[in-house]
Write a protein that holds these residues in place. Structure first.
Motif, short mmCIF file in Angstrom:
data_model
loop_
_atom_site.label_atom_id
_atom_site.label_comp_id
_atom_site.label_asym_id
_atom_site.label_seq_id
_atom_site.Cartn_x
_atom_site.Cartn_y
_atom_site.Cartn_z
N GLU A 123 57.43 12.21 86.58
CA GLU A 123 58.00 13.16 87.55
C GLU A 123 59.48 12.86 87.82
N VAL A 124 60.26 12.81 86.76
CA VAL A 124 61.68 12.50 86.92
C VAL A 124 62.43 13.61 87.64
N PHE A 125 63.46 13.22 88.35
CA PHE A 125 64.33 14.15 89.06
C PHE A 125 65.17 14.96 88.08
N ALA A 126 65.60 14.29 87.01
CA ALA A 126 66.45 14.93 86.02
C ALA A 126 66.31 14.21 84.69
N MET A 127 66.63 14.92 83.62
CA MET A 127 66.77 14.30 82.30
C MET A 127 68.23 13.91 82.14
N LEU A 128 68.48 12.70 81.64
CA LEU A 128 69.84 12.21 81.55
C LEU A 128 70.15 11.67 80.16
N ASN A 129 71.06 12.34 79.45
CA ASN A 129 71.62 11.82 78.21
C ASN A 129 70.61 11.70 77.08
N GLY A 130 69.65 12.65 77.02
CA GLY A 130 68.76 12.68 75.87
C GLY A 130 69.58 12.74 74.60
N LEU A 131 69.24 11.91 73.61
CA LEU A 131 70.13 11.73 72.47
C LEU A 131 69.66 12.47 71.23
N GLY A 132 70.61 13.19 70.62
CA GLY A 132 70.40 13.78 69.31
C GLY A 132 70.28 15.28 69.31
N THR A 133 70.92 15.93 68.34
CA THR A 133 70.85 17.39 68.24
C THR A 133 69.46 17.87 67.84
N PRO A 134 68.85 17.39 66.75
CA PRO A 134 67.52 17.90 66.38
C PRO A 134 66.45 17.50 67.38
N LEU A 151 70.93 16.89 82.07
CA LEU A 151 72.33 16.50 82.21
C LEU A 151 72.85 15.64 81.07
N PHE A 152 74.05 15.99 80.61
CA PHE A 152 74.90 15.14 79.80
C PHE A 152 74.21 14.72 78.49
N VAL A 153 73.80 15.74 77.74
CA VAL A 153 73.11 15.51 76.47
C VAL A 153 74.01 14.71 75.54
N ALA A 154 73.41 13.73 74.85
CA ALA A 154 74.15 12.85 73.96
C ALA A 154 74.26 13.47 72.57
N SER A 155 75.08 14.47 72.48
CA SER A 155 75.32 15.19 71.23
C SER A 155 76.49 16.12 71.46
N GLY A 156 77.27 16.35 70.42
CA GLY A 156 78.40 17.26 70.56
C GLY A 156 78.09 18.67 70.12
N SER A 157 76.83 19.02 70.02
CA SER A 157 76.46 20.38 69.63
C SER A 157 76.91 21.37 70.71
N THR A 158 77.33 22.55 70.28
CA THR A 158 77.69 23.60 71.22
C THR A 158 76.46 24.24 71.84
N THR A 159 75.27 23.86 71.39
CA THR A 159 74.01 24.41 71.93
C THR A 159 73.90 24.17 73.43
N TRP A 160 74.42 23.06 73.91
CA TRP A 160 74.25 22.70 75.32
C TRP A 160 75.17 23.51 76.23
N ASN A 168 70.59 24.94 83.39
CA ASN A 168 70.47 23.57 83.89
C ASN A 168 70.91 22.52 82.87
N THR A 169 71.40 22.95 81.70
CA THR A 169 71.76 22.02 80.63
C THR A 169 73.27 21.86 80.52
N PHE A 170 73.71 20.61 80.39
CA PHE A 170 75.13 20.28 80.28
C PHE A 170 75.31 19.22 79.20
N GLY A 171 76.33 19.37 78.37
CA GLY A 171 76.64 18.36 77.37
C GLY A 171 77.44 17.22 77.97
N PHE A 172 77.55 16.13 77.21
CA PHE A 172 78.45 15.03 77.60
C PHE A 172 79.49 14.79 76.51
N ASN A 173 79.03 14.62 75.28
CA ASN A 173 80.00 14.40 74.19
C ASN A 173 80.94 15.59 74.07
N VAL A 174 82.19 15.32 73.72
CA VAL A 174 83.07 16.43 73.37
C VAL A 174 82.43 17.13 72.18
#
Length: 437
Positions: A123-134, A151-160, A168-174
């Motif tokens: 029951e997490v409050f948020a997902m943080l920095n899940g890593l990888g595009t696929p 929050l702050f997905v660990a991938s530079g895909s423009t999908t986020w 509710n989805t935000f990227g972190f990597n440029v």
């Protein structure tokens, strides 16, 4: 704080086992009374998953094993160490942060299993920095449907960066377009007549990186584009094709292991072109570990990479993160992954502080979209209601004498324009622990 670095457990159906009819009837008869009692005593925080008066629980999926582990497994440990630093200094608005880390082996099917566990069982409050595009793409719709801040997905895909479809989805990597454009422009600025080639991962990583390179150099500015698959640890054919094409500057959309493999393969052929890499595969200490102390420093001298975080020995952030690493990360090696993981932790802590004394999932998302978060990058964050990408520019780092540091070249991408800009590094304040003030 719990630092749950776990291997996947068998997937279980959500919810509890069915209860006998008599039990269900008794539960139904008392539901009204219990509901009134809960309503009377619960606080806003208690009504939100993953948060109570003392603790905030967030989760992530990371490749602690599998093909990406050697390059990225240390990130979540660095984030956990930063949260230990925050908790030792009073937490955020009086709450400590618990980070539940689950191993997905960089396998999308496993990612789906562990993310469901994080949402339904932990029951997490948020997902943080899940890593990888696929991997993260496989849970994007699930998180959206369950209203979990992603929050702050660990991938530079423009999908986020699709606010209308995934609010509710935000990227972190440029993003990879920005990195490709910046590295392409730097290549053109340094050696306008050089033959430029690209090696990319055979997915969104490589494709969007190539788009960025062509944005800077034009559609005919790349002599050859080669791709690799993470399931095949051999790039001999690709490197051979690039050599045959006369490539002088090779731009890499590769993870660290394949960056090292590319340089090592070329060296065995007796071929030594210039190498430029995305931040995802450009960390000097990690590459030396792959290549070995005997040859790594020699092969990497002059190596160029993009970065947007304070990964510079002269930075106050760098020094703080070294201190935190020594105190809370069991003496783990200090490298670009450490800076990355702690920077992710800092940005989440800043968003949590901005979300208020009784944060909700909605107020957390609003905090990120507010445009008031500073982060700790070398350029300002670009988050807003219509922009869910963290950064729109990068600096260029070069390895010289065994040290990887920024040079006087920073680029921002604005639409179809790649422009040189001055860096605007965020100063360190309050010992790196955000406040709500």
């Amino acid at each position: 704080m719990r630092n749950h670095a776990t291997t996947p457990t068998p997937r279980r159906a959500p919810g509890r086992a069915p209860r006998p009819p008599a039990v269900r009837a008794a539960a139904a008869a008392s539901a009204g009374v219990v509901g009134l009692a809960l309503t009377a005593c619960s606080s806003p925080a208690a009504a939100t998953p993953g948060i109570d008066d003392e603790t905030v629980t967030v989760g992530t999926h990371q490749p602690l094993t599998g093909p990406a582990a050697a390059g990225f497994a240390s990130i979540s440990a660095a984030t956990s160490a930063y949260f230990e630093h925050v908790n030792a200094n009073g937490g955020i608005n009086g709450r400590t942060i618990e980070y539940v880390v689950k191993d997905d082996g960089y396998n999308p099917a496993t990612t789906q299993t562990v993310v469901r566990e994080l949402v339904q069982e932990d029951e997490v409050f948020a997902m943080l920095n899940g890593l990888g595009t696929p991997t993260h793409s496989s849970v994007l719709d699930y998180l959206d449907q369950n209203g979990v801040p992603d929050l702050f997905v660990a991938s530079g895909s423009t999908t986020w960066n699709q606010p209308e479809e995934y609010p509710n989805t935000f990227g972190f990597n440029v993003d990879y377009v920005v990195e490709g454009a910046a590295l392409g422009q730097y290549a053109a600025d340094q050696d306008p007549g050089a033959v430029v080639c690209v090696l990319g991962q055979d997915d969104d990583f490589g494709e969007t990186f190539l788009q960025g390179v062509e944005l800077a150099l034009g559609a005919d500015g790349v002599a050859t584009y080669q791709t690799y698959s993470t399931s095949n640890e051999d790039v001999t054919a690709q490197i051979g094709a690039m050599r045959k094409a006369g490539c002088e500057i090779n731009l890499l959309a590769t993870i660290n292991g394949f960056t090292a493999m590319s340089l090592g393969t070329a060296a065995k052929m007796g071929w030594f072109p210039q190498w430029y890499a995305s931040s995802s595969g450009g960390d000097y200490p990690t590459l030396v570990e792959f290549l070995g102390e005997d040859v790594g420093p020699k092969l990497l001298d002059g190596f160029v990479s993009a970065n947007y975080l304070p990964n510079s020995p002269g930075s106050d952030w760098y020094e703080l993160f070294q201190q935190i690493n020594d105190e809370h990360n069991a003496g783990a090696p200090f490298d670009g992954n450490t800076v990355y993981g702690m920077s992710v932790g800092y940005l989440f802590a800043e968003a949590l502080a901005k979300a208020g004394e009784d944060p909700t999932r909605e107020s957390l998302v609003e905090a990120v979209e507010s445009g008031e978060l500073a982060g700790n990058g070398i350029l300002p964050l670009s988050f807003g209601p219509d922009d869910h990408a963290a950064y729109d520019g990068v600096g260029i780092a070069v390895v010289s004498g065994g040290v990887q540091d920024f040079v006087d070249a920073t680029y921002r991408v604005d639409g179809d324009t790649v422009e040189a800009v001055e860096p605007e590094p965020v100063p360190l304040e309050d010992d790196g622990v955000p406040t709500s003030d």
